[in-house]
Structures are given as structure tokens and as C-alpha cells.
Design a protein around this motif. Structure first.
Motif, PDB file in Angstrom:
ATOM      1  N   LEU A 104       0.830  -1.202   0.000  1.00  0.00           N
ATOM      2  CA  LEU A 104       0.000   0.000   0.000  1.00  0.00           C
ATOM      3  C   LEU A 104       0.867   1.257   0.000  1.00  0.00           C
ATOM      4  O   LEU A 104       0.658   2.180  -0.805  1.00  0.00           O
ATOM      5  N   LEU A 108      -5.606   3.077  -0.882  1.00  0.00           N
ATOM      6  CA  LEU A 108      -4.589   3.817  -1.625  1.00  0.00           C
ATOM      7  C   LEU A 108      -5.009   5.267  -1.837  1.00  0.00           C
ATOM      8  O   LEU A 108      -4.203   6.193  -1.677  1.00  0.00           O
ATOM      9  N   THR A 120      -3.073   8.488  -0.180  1.00  0.00           N
ATOM     10  CA  THR A 120      -2.485   9.364  -1.186  1.00  0.00           C
ATOM     11  C   THR A 120      -3.082  10.759  -1.116  1.00  0.00           C
ATOM     12  O   THR A 120      -2.364  11.762  -1.222  1.00  0.00           O
TER      13      THR A 120
END
Length: 419
Positions: free
Chosen positions: A165, A204, A208
Motif C-alpha cells: 500500500l 490507496l 495518497t
């Protein structure tokens, strides 16, 4: 209990059948388990263990093992040293109780060693963040926060999954901000190999987006619109129409020229700016944070007002695209915003993306504004302090005086500059 035993015994080897008769009975399972727990935690197999409210069968099993009646009372007490001695003396386990426990229940892993191995695995899981910070030092504070708050660990669940990840997160963040702007699915496909990798709700995307906000200083929030603008702050677009910028008297397209002739504000979408940006730019373009300033300029000055761009808060992808284009065409940009931590943070975000000069946005301007604005009283500062790289003394002054001056309270002064 299962145990490994053979017909021929080597010196020191466990005698399986004999051990099963002595210690392998179900009514002694509690005793074996207590001994195993001690081995796992690194404790010696000495002293006593006890069983509260034992059954008659459990008492009888201990009596057979030790060849003497256990004590009375509500608890059954057994000395591990005595069990060890019986096993050695009988030949069932010449190496004692520890060897017997492993023969009956399997190898005993040290909990301390297991914990250390797990801790080492989690350290390895976070190594992508270390490599990211080495190339993007601005993310050091964010990376430390990700380690501390356990978000990646909760989303990844295991060290291996978390490593994968964070590898994806680091790959995405190294490619941000995206210049030129690009759609979020196209970016995900190109950088991460899957167009849906950064869809809402994926681990993710969650981490992010957190790192992307750290890059730009984008404010906290929630909801679809907030996520759209947060992605747009690093050049990733959910669509081309929702990101807009407010302008007054810009020229360079037929539509802009027509509105500038009338002195009317214009809302430009990112689609317009990427497909047909202004072809020219005035030598000087001023930027404000709040729509009130632009509306007042249109009402007061109309077509005579110099070109003005309004961020309406955090700089959108449309605003950044427009301002970069104006700068590339030779315009000098001057910025003014609120004198508070949020306003200074917005200014810093913009400065990292587009060069600008202060427009009455220095420490002396703030002190003068505080002196002028006495009624109604100024509000105290809220939010987290930030730096002002264009003039460090400004952040010092704001922290010292501790009050906010909204751009609207400077309206008369700003309009005088535009006249």
C-alpha cells in the motif's frame, strides 16, 4: 495430545508412549498449557502452578503423575520442579519438562522473539515512506504523522499488505503535483497501472489524498466536493467543469474581451482554460482571496479596473492553470489575502505553484491594518500557525498581535490601488 515418538530411543530422547501415559492425559492438559505459556514468555519452569476448582479426575491425574495425593482445598497446586524430576527419573523425558511440553504440543515460539519479528516486519512495511521523504523532504512531517496515527496499519492490516500500500502511495506522491493537469483516472492508469486505483474509498486513495494535501496545504474537510478540490489542488481532476476561477477584465479570448469591455466579472472553467486559454496577458495582474473584493471592484470601477483574479479560498486547478498561463505570458502577479493563519496558508500554497509578489501583504501592512481596524473589534486568531516565506516577519507579527484582519476590512484601501 499428539506427540512424535519412535520405537528406538536415542540418549535424551522422549519416550513417547511413556510420556503419553504420564503427562498426556486430557485431565493434565491444563498443566501442560501452563508450562507451555511459561516457556513462551521466557519464564523458568520452576515454582508452582494452580488450578481453581479442579474436578476429581484432574486431582486423580496429578496423583498418578506425582505418586502422591495433591493437597486439599479449592485449588490444585502442582510444583513444576516435581513434574520435571518425575519426567527425568522415569525416562519419559530425560531432558525434563520443557522437552516434554514440546513433544506433546509442538515447538514453542518465544513470544518476545515473535513480537520482535513482528515489529521488524512493521518497520520494513514503512520503508517506502523513508525512501519517499529522501526524495520529497517536504513530506517528512506528513510521513511521521502516518507512522504515528496508525492509519496505514489499520488499512493494510498486515505488514506485507501495508508495504504494498505505501509503495503505491509513494509512487503516486512522487509524481505530484501533476503538470499539466490531468484526469484522476488517467493519472492512476499511467502511474499506478490501474485507472480505478485512486477511486474514493480505497486505502490507496485515502492515504495518497492525505499526502497530496500535505504537499499543497489544502484545508481539512469532507464530502465529495471537498475531495474534488483537494485532488485538483495537485492537478488531478475529477472533471473539467466543476473547477472554476473568478476573473474581472481579463482579455485574450472573444468572450473575455466582450466582458472586459462591459467591466463584468467572468467565471472560467478548467475546460475553457485548457482548451482555449487567454492568448495575451496584461503586464500586471492582481489576485485577491475573497469574491467581495472583485465584486466591489466591478461595481466601483467597471471597465476601468485593472485585471483581477479571485481565488475564492483555496486555489483551484482552474485558478492555478490560469495564473500559470498569465505568468508564462509575462504578467507580474500581485497577491493579497486575509491576514490570518488560513489566509497565509492559502498564500503559501499559491506561492509554491505560481510566483507572485505581495500586494499590501507584508508585516507593515498587517500592523497598519490592525491599527486602522478598531470598530467592530477584530477577531482572535484560530487554526494552526504557518510560515510566510515571502516575508518571515509577517508570520511573526500575526503571532504577536493575535488578531485576524479579513480582506473585506481592507476593501477601501485595495480599491484605491485599483483606481
Amino acid at each position: 495430545m499428539e506427540l512424535n515418538h519412535g520405537h528406538e530411543l536415542e540418549s535424551g530422547a522422549v519416550d513417547g508412549p511413556r510420556l503419553a501415559r504420564l503427562l498426556g492425559a486430557p485431565d493434565l492438559a491444563w498443566l501442560v498449557e501452563r508450562a507451555r505459556r511459561r516457556l513462551a514468555t521466557g519464564q523458568p519452569l520452576t515454582g508452582s502452578v494452580s488450578l481453581r476448582d479442579p474436578t476429581p479426575a484432574q486431582r486423580a491425574a496429578v496423583e498418578r503423575l506425582l505418586a502422591r495425593a495433591p493437597g486439599g482445598g479449592r485449588s490444585l497446586m502442582v510444583r513444576l520442579d516435581s513434574v520435571d524430576a518425575v519426567l527425568r527419573r522415569s525416562g519419559a523425558s530425560p531432558n525434563g519438562l520443557a522437552a516434554a511440553v514440546e513433544a506433546l504440543t509442538g515447538p514453542v515460539a518465544s513470544l518476545a522473539r515473535s513480537r520482535q519479528e513482528e515489529e521488524d516486519a512493521w518497520k520494513r512495511a514503512y520503508t517506502p515512506l523513508d525512501e519517499l521523504v529522501a526524495t520529497v523532504p517536504a513530506l517528512a512531517e506528513w510521513a511521521a504523522r502516518i507512522r504515528a496515527d496508525g492509519l496505514a496499519r489499520r488499512l493494510g492490516r498486515t505488514p506485507d499488505v501495508t508495504f504494498g500500500l505505501l509503495t503505491g502511495v509513494s509512487t503516486a506522491l512522487r509524481a505530484l503535483p501533476a503538470v499539466p493537469v490531468v484526469s484522476l483516472p488517467a493519472f492512476a492508469a499511467r502511474v499506478l497501472g490501474w485507472a480505478h486505483a485512486l477511486d474514493d474509498g480505497t486505502p490507496l486513495a485515502t492515504i495518497t489524498l492525505s499526502g497530496a494535501r500535505a504537499l499543497t496545504g489544502f484545508h481539512d474537510g469532507q464530502g465529495t466536493e471537498w475531495r474534488r478540490e483537494a485532488w485538483a489542488s495537485v492537478g488531478l481532476l475529477r472533471d473539467e467543469l466543476s473547477s472554476t476561477v473568478l476573473t474581472l477584465n481579463l482579455r485574450g479570448t472573444p468572450a473575455l474581451d466582450l466582458l472586459a469591455d462591459d467591466g463584468e466579472p467572468c467565471v472560467l472553467t478548467l475546460r475553457q482554460l485548457t482548451r482555449r486559454p487567454p492568448a495575451v496577458a496584461d503586464p500586471v495582474v492582481r489576485i485577491c482571496e475573497n469574491p467581495t473584493v472583485l465584486a466591489a471592484a466591478a461595481d466601483t470601477l467597471g471597465p476601468a479596473c485593472p485585471p483581477l483574479v479571485c481565488l475564492q479560498g483555496q486555489p483551484s486547478a482552474a485558478a492555478l492553470t490560469l495564473l500559470r498561463g498569465l505568468h508564462d505570458h509575462g504578467a507580474t502577479l500581485y497577491y493579497h489575502g486575509d491576514f490570518d493563519w488560513g489566509g497565509l496558508r492559502i498564500a503559501g500554497v499559491l506561492r509554491r505553484r505560481v510566483p507572485w509578489l505581495p500586494w499590501r501583504y507584508m508585516a507593515a501592512d498587517y500592523r497598519a491594518a490592525v491599527f486602522r481596524c478598531t470598530q467592530p473589534p477584530l477577531s482572535p486568531l484560530v487554526s494552526t500557525p504557518t510560515e510566510t516565506p515571502w516575508e518571515p516577519a509577517l508570520a511573526t507579527a500575526v503571532a504577536e498581535l493575535g488578531v485576524r484582519v479579513e480582506e473585506e476590512r481592507e476593501l477601501e484601501l485595495l480599491l484605491s490601488d485599483l483606481t
